[in-house]
Design a protein around this motif. Structure first.
Motif, PDB file in Angstrom:
ATOM      1  N   VAL A   1      71.282  56.241  97.426  1.00 43.25           N
ATOM      2  CA  VAL A   1      70.772  57.221  97.319  1.00 43.25           C
ATOM      3  C   VAL A   1      69.458  57.410  98.157  1.00 43.25           C
ATOM      4  O   VAL A   1      68.670  56.414  98.185  1.00 43.25           O
TER       5      VAL A   1
ATOM      6  N   LYS B   1      64.476  63.098  99.526  1.00 41.84           N
ATOM      7  CA  LYS B   1      63.667  63.950 100.527  1.00 41.84           C
ATOM      8  C   LYS B   1      62.548  64.479  99.733  1.00 41.84           C
ATOM      9  O   LYS B   1      62.861  65.241  98.857  1.00 41.84           O
TER      10      LYS B   1
ATOM     11  N   ASN C   1      64.111  65.492  96.184  1.00 48.43           N
ATOM     12  CA  ASN C   1      65.576  65.890  95.976  1.00 48.43           C
ATOM     13  C   ASN C   1      66.526  64.902  96.487  1.00 48.43           C
ATOM     14  O   ASN C   1      66.282  64.110  97.454  1.00 48.43           O
TER      15      ASN C   1
ATOM     16  N   TYR D   1      69.995  62.812  97.354  1.00 50.30           N
ATOM     17  CA  TYR D   1      71.140  62.633  98.115  1.00 50.30           C
ATOM     18  C   TYR D   1      71.894  61.638  98.132  1.00 50.30           C
ATOM     19  O   TYR D   1      71.644  60.628  98.270  1.00 50.30           O
TER      20      TYR D   1
ATOM     21  N   GLU E   1      74.975  60.347 100.844  1.00 54.58           N
ATOM     22  CA  GLU E   1      75.692  60.802 102.136  1.00 54.58           C
ATOM     23  C   GLU E   1      75.771  62.219 102.393  1.00 54.58           C
ATOM     24  O   GLU E   1      76.747  62.900 102.612  1.00 54.58           O
ATOM     25  N   ASN E   2      74.354  62.765 102.445  1.00 53.55           N
ATOM     26  CA  ASN E   2      74.205  64.284 102.570  1.00 53.55           C
ATOM     27  C   ASN E   2      74.545  65.312 101.583  1.00 53.55           C
ATOM     28  O   ASN E   2      74.398  66.319 101.746  1.00 53.55           O
ATOM     29  N   GLU E   3      74.993  64.896 100.325  1.00 55.62           N
ATOM     30  CA  GLU E   3      75.328  65.576  99.302  1.00 55.62           C
ATOM     31  C   GLU E   3      74.334  65.526  98.313  1.00 55.62           C
ATOM     32  O   GLU E   3      73.963  64.426  97.825  1.00 55.62           O
ATOM     33  N   SER E   4      73.922  66.750  97.983  1.00 52.72           N
ATOM     34  CA  SER E   4      72.800  66.847  96.985  1.00 52.72           C
ATOM     35  C   SER E   4      73.348  66.507  95.602  1.00 52.72           C
ATOM     36  O   SER E   4      74.421  66.889  95.168  1.00 52.72           O
ATOM     37  N   ILE E   5      72.672  65.507  94.918  1.00 49.88           N
ATOM     38  CA  ILE E   5      73.187  64.983  93.361  1.00 49.88           C
ATOM     39  C   ILE E   5      72.084  65.290  92.404  1.00 49.88           C
ATOM     40  O   ILE E   5      72.302  65.270  91.367  1.00 49.88           O
TER      41      ILE E   5
ATOM     42  N   SER F   1      67.656  65.868  91.435  1.00 52.05           N
ATOM     43  CA  SER F   1      66.207  65.784  91.845  1.00 52.05           C
ATOM     44  C   SER F   1      65.404  64.929  90.803  1.00 52.05           C
ATOM     45  O   SER F   1      65.929  64.588  89.772  1.00 52.05           O
TER      46      SER F   1
ATOM     47  N   LYS G   1      73.151  66.264  88.630  1.00 52.73           N
ATOM     48  CA  LYS G   1      74.328  67.110  88.818  1.00 52.73           C
ATOM     49  C   LYS G   1      75.580  66.137  87.702  1.00 52.73           C
ATOM     50  O   LYS G   1      75.418  64.948  87.456  1.00 52.73           O
TER      51      LYS G   1
END
Length: 81
Positions: free
Chosen positions: A14, A17, A24, A26, A28-32, A34, A47
Protein backbone atom coordinates in the motif's frame (compact mmCIF):
# COMPACT_ATOMS: atom_id res chain seq x y z
CA UNK A 1 -13.66 -25.89 -9.41
CA UNK A 2 -14.71 -24.13 -6.24
CA UNK A 3 -13.32 -20.91 -4.85
CA UNK A 4 -12.53 -20.08 -1.23
CA UNK A 5 -12.36 -16.61 0.27
CA UNK A 6 -8.93 -15.68 1.56
CA UNK A 7 -7.71 -12.63 3.45
CA UNK A 8 -4.31 -11.35 2.24
CA UNK A 9 -2.14 -8.91 4.18
CA UNK A 10 -1.23 -6.27 1.57
CA UNK A 11 0.14 -3.66 3.98
CA UNK A 12 3.63 -3.70 2.43
CA UNK A 13 2.17 -2.98 -1.03
CA UNK A 14 0.00 0.00 0.00
CA UNK A 15 1.21 3.47 -0.98
CA UNK A 16 -0.20 6.69 0.52
CA UNK A 17 -0.35 9.99 -1.35
CA UNK A 18 -0.96 13.10 0.74
CA UNK A 19 -4.22 15.00 0.38
CA UNK A 20 -5.74 17.91 2.34
CA UNK A 21 -7.27 15.66 5.01
CA UNK A 22 -4.80 12.74 5.12
CA UNK A 23 -3.71 10.15 2.59
CA UNK A 24 -5.26 8.55 -0.48
CA UNK A 25 -4.31 4.86 -0.47
CA UNK A 26 -3.22 2.88 -3.55
CA UNK A 27 -2.11 -0.64 -4.43
CA UNK A 28 -0.27 -0.83 -7.76
CA UNK A 29 -1.70 2.55 -8.85
CA UNK A 30 -5.29 1.44 -8.07
CA UNK A 31 -7.13 3.56 -5.51
CA UNK A 32 -8.34 1.46 -2.57
CA UNK A 33 -9.54 4.24 -0.25
CA UNK A 34 -8.29 6.91 2.10
CA UNK A 35 -7.02 7.54 5.61
CA UNK A 36 -7.85 10.75 7.49
CA UNK A 37 -6.45 12.09 10.72
CA UNK A 38 -8.90 12.83 13.57
CA UNK A 39 -8.64 13.49 17.30
CA UNK A 40 -9.89 9.90 17.85
CA UNK A 41 -7.07 8.51 15.69
CA UNK A 42 -6.70 7.55 12.06
CA UNK A 43 -9.98 6.85 10.23
CA UNK A 44 -9.96 4.53 7.22
CA UNK A 45 -12.45 4.55 4.38
CA UNK A 46 -11.70 1.57 2.14
CA UNK A 47 -13.39 0.19 -0.96
CA UNK A 48 -15.27 -3.12 -0.89
CA UNK A 49 -12.89 -6.05 -0.65
CA UNK A 50 -10.40 -4.18 1.56
CA UNK A 51 -10.32 -3.87 5.34
CA UNK A 52 -8.11 -2.39 8.02
CA UNK A 53 -7.22 -4.00 11.32
CA UNK A 54 -4.81 -2.22 13.64
CA UNK A 55 -1.98 -0.94 11.48
CA UNK A 56 -2.51 -3.61 8.77
CA UNK A 57 -4.55 -3.52 5.53
CA UNK A 58 -6.08 -6.70 4.11
CA UNK A 59 -7.66 -7.64 0.78
CA UNK A 60 -10.38 -10.26 0.41
CA UNK A 61 -9.70 -12.47 -2.63
CA UNK A 62 -11.08 -15.69 -4.04
CA UNK A 63 -8.62 -18.52 -4.66
CA UNK A 64 -9.14 -22.06 -5.98
CA UNK A 65 -9.93 -24.45 -3.13
CA UNK A 66 -7.78 -27.24 -4.59
CA UNK A 67 -4.03 -26.91 -5.01
CA UNK A 68 -3.05 -26.35 -8.67
CA UNK A 69 -6.71 -26.39 -9.75
CA UNK A 70 -7.17 -25.28 -13.34
CA UNK A 71 -10.32 -24.38 -15.23
CA UNK A 72 -10.64 -26.39 -18.42
CA UNK A 73 -13.68 -26.46 -20.69
CA UNK A 74 -13.17 -29.42 -23.01
CA UNK A 75 -15.18 -30.39 -26.06
CA UNK A 76 -15.29 -34.16 -25.58
CA UNK A 77 -16.83 -34.82 -29.00
CA UNK A 78 -13.83 -33.52 -30.92
CA UNK A 79 -11.16 -34.46 -28.40
CA UNK A 80 -9.70 -30.97 -28.10
CA UNK A 81 -9.15 -29.08 -24.87
Amino acid sequence: MTLDNKRLDITDRVVGKMSDQGFNLYVENESIGSMTFTEQGNQYSLKNGYEQEGSRIFQQVQVPSEKDAKYVDCDYENGWC
